[in-house]
Design an enzyme around this catalytic site. Structure first.
Site, short mmCIF file in Angstrom:
data_model
loop_
_atom_site.label_atom_id
_atom_site.label_comp_id
_atom_site.label_asym_id
_atom_site.label_seq_id
_atom_site.Cartn_x
_atom_site.Cartn_y
_atom_site.Cartn_z
N GLY A 120 0.84 -1.21 0.00
CA GLY A 120 0.00 0.00 0.00
C GLY A 120 0.87 1.25 0.00
O GLY A 120 1.89 1.30 0.68
N ARG B 240 0.69 -5.01 -4.86
CA ARG B 240 0.85 -6.15 -3.96
C ARG B 240 1.07 -7.34 -4.89
O ARG B 240 0.21 -7.65 -5.71
CB ARG B 240 -0.39 -6.35 -3.10
CG ARG B 240 -0.74 -5.13 -2.24
CD ARG B 240 -1.84 -5.46 -1.25
NE ARG B 240 -2.43 -4.27 -0.67
CZ ARG B 240 -1.91 -3.57 0.34
NH1 ARG B 240 -0.79 -3.95 0.88
NH2 ARG B 240 -2.53 -2.51 0.81
N ASP C 289 5.36 -4.56 5.95
CA ASP C 289 5.69 -5.91 6.38
C ASP C 289 5.87 -6.91 5.23
O ASP C 289 6.90 -7.58 5.12
CB ASP C 289 4.50 -6.33 7.25
CG ASP C 289 4.82 -7.48 8.13
OD1 ASP C 289 5.98 -7.59 8.52
OD2 ASP C 289 3.90 -8.29 8.39
N THR D 272 4.57 2.65 5.32
CA THR D 272 3.19 2.19 5.47
C THR D 272 2.48 3.09 6.47
O THR D 272 3.10 3.51 7.47
CB THR D 272 3.10 0.72 5.96
OG1 THR D 272 1.75 0.45 6.37
CG2 THR D 272 4.02 0.43 7.14
N ASP E 110 0.32 2.14 8.46
CA ASP E 110 -0.18 1.32 9.58
C ASP E 110 0.64 1.43 10.88
O ASP E 110 0.14 1.10 11.94
CB ASP E 110 -0.25 -0.16 9.17
CG ASP E 110 -1.22 -0.39 8.02
OD1 ASP E 110 -2.14 0.45 7.85
OD2 ASP E 110 -1.05 -1.37 7.28
N ASP F 168 2.86 -0.57 11.89
CA ASP F 168 2.74 -1.91 12.47
C ASP F 168 4.06 -2.69 12.47
O ASP F 168 4.06 -3.91 12.63
CB ASP F 168 1.66 -2.72 11.71
CG ASP F 168 1.96 -2.83 10.22
OD1 ASP F 168 2.90 -2.16 9.72
OD2 ASP F 168 1.26 -3.60 9.54
N ARG G 244 -4.84 -2.19 9.32
CA ARG G 244 -4.82 -3.68 9.27
C ARG G 244 -5.04 -4.25 10.68
O ARG G 244 -6.04 -3.95 11.29
CB ARG G 244 -3.51 -4.17 8.66
CG ARG G 244 -3.55 -4.11 7.14
CD ARG G 244 -2.61 -5.08 6.51
NE ARG G 244 -1.24 -4.84 6.93
CZ ARG G 244 -0.25 -5.69 6.79
NH1 ARG G 244 -0.48 -6.86 6.23
NH2 ARG G 244 0.97 -5.39 7.17
O1 F6P Z 1 -1.34 -1.34 4.67
C1 F6P Z 1 -1.95 -0.15 4.33
C2 F6P Z 1 -3.45 -0.33 4.21
O2 F6P Z 1 -4.03 0.92 3.90
C3 F6P Z 1 -4.14 -0.93 5.44
O3 F6P Z 1 -4.34 0.00 6.46
C4 F6P Z 1 -5.41 -1.46 4.84
O4 F6P Z 1 -5.90 -2.54 5.58
C5 F6P Z 1 -4.96 -1.92 3.46
O5 F6P Z 1 -3.75 -1.24 3.18
C6 F6P Z 1 -5.95 -1.65 2.37
O6 F6P Z 1 -5.45 -2.23 1.22
P1 F6P Z 1 -5.97 -1.92 -0.25
O7 F6P Z 1 -5.56 -0.52 -0.60
O8 F6P Z 1 -5.28 -2.93 -1.08
O9 F6P Z 1 -7.45 -2.03 -0.20
#
Ligand code: F6P
Length: 320
Positions: free
Chosen positions: A11, A72, A103, A126, A128, A130, A172
């Site tokens: 992300g 991803r 991660d 990120t 997050d 995390d 997340r």
């Molecule tokens: O890891 C960053 C993040 O924004 C998380 O907070 C969230 O769960 C996820 O990515 C959302 O992913 P996507 O943009 O693929 O929907």
């Protein structure tokens, strides 16, 4: 090291562009050639690389997103994908790689360094927050500020109508965005994956605040617990105050990076290239107690994130 590569993965996060700029400019400063890999590991697997120059990273320090784009990439989890990625690096004569991501992206970086001997440096990018080994990840501060801006607006309308707002933030499995946005916005309650919630206690806190002349309530809920809609439905069954759910969503991933994220980006990017220049790989960059640090990538990805209960308890004491 004469030629290095750079990619953003997973992300996106505000500050990734500023980190790209720092990596490219530091590389050029040391006389290196820097190649940008487009669309994360997918671009590495498919040999989508562009030469970066001093000017190709002009005018991006203030922009959200990532000029290299990101993805991803499930193929990077397979042996075949990994071998293709390594082949691209070898064919292009790229001796070291900087990976900006979270991660999942670090796991790819770990494979490249551990199993294929490619000196790789990870920059934590990120929203997050995390990753256990660093106090802050790139993008977290900006994302929390975006949440604050939205929650401030929600407070206005909730107070006018004497309502309860349930606001869902990202993260997340990590509750840090909810924790910081909750404290910063003066939310009465936060609900995070790290602490089981008690609906009776939440209702008691709301009733107590109303008895003390409060005209609205903000509950910040981390997406790792459940959706704002589902939580608002549960709460509405046990309170007479009107409840409204809001999901902030991807808005919190965009926007111009904050001062903190630009500072982190400059220092993370610069440090990553200085390590590669010295022939050091297999490290991740972070910040701890206000110092820029680097540590072994394998150790870093195996660390378990600790929740900040002191901050959580602070919120419990000052939000009423
Ligand atoms: O890891 C960053 C993040 O924004 C998380 O907070 C969230 O769960 C996820 O990515 C959302 O992913 P996507 O943009 O693929 O929907």
């Amino acid at each position: 090291m004469k030629r290095i590569g750079l990619l953003t993965s997973g992300g996106d996060a505000p500050g990734m562009n500023a980190a790209i700029r720092a990596v490219v400019r530091t590389g050029i400063y040391f006389g290196m050639e820097v190649y940008g890999v487009e669309c994360g590991y997918a671009g590495l697997i498919n040999d989508e690389l562009i030469p970066m120059s001093m000017r190709s990273v002009s005018d991006i320090v203030q922009r959200g997103g990532t000029m290299l784009r990101t993805a991803r990439c499930l193929e990077m989890l397979t042996k075949e994908g990994q071998q293709k990625a390594v082949k691209t690096l070898k064919n292009r004569g790229i001796e070291g790689l900087v990976v900006i991501g979270g991660d999942g992206s670090f796991r790819g970086a770990k494979v490249l360094s551990e199993e294929y001997g490619i000196p790789t440096i990870g920059i934590p990018g990120t929203i997050d927050n995390d990753l256990a080994y660093t106090d802050y990840t790139l993008g977290f501060d900006t994302a929390v500020n975006t949440c604050l801006d939205i929650i401030n607006k929600l407070r206005d309308t909730m107070t006018s109508h004497e309502r309860i707002s349930v606001v869902e933030v990202m993260g997340r499995h990590c509750g840090d965005i909810a924790l910081y946005a909750g404290i910063g916005s003066g939310a009465e309650i936060i609900v995070v994956p790290e602490v089981p919630y008690d609906m009776d206690d939440i209702v008691m806190r709301i009733n107590r605040s109303r008895a003390n002349q409060k005209h609205s309530n903000i509950i910040v809920i981390a997406e790792g617990v459940m959706s704002a809609t589902a939580f608002a439905k549960q709460l509405q069954e046990v309170t007479t105050y009107s409840v409204r759910p809001t999901t902030i969503g991807h808005v919190q991933r965009g926007g111009s990076p904050s001062m903190q994220d630009r500072m982190l980006a400059a220092q993370f990017g610069n440090k990553a290239v200085r390590l590669l220049k010295d022939g050091i790989g297999n490290r991740v960059i972070g910040i701890r107690d206000n110092h820029i640090i680097d540590m072994d990538i394998i150790e870093a990805v195996s660390m378990k994130k600790k929740f900040n209960f002191e901050l959580y308890n602070t919120l419990q004491m000052i939000s009423m």
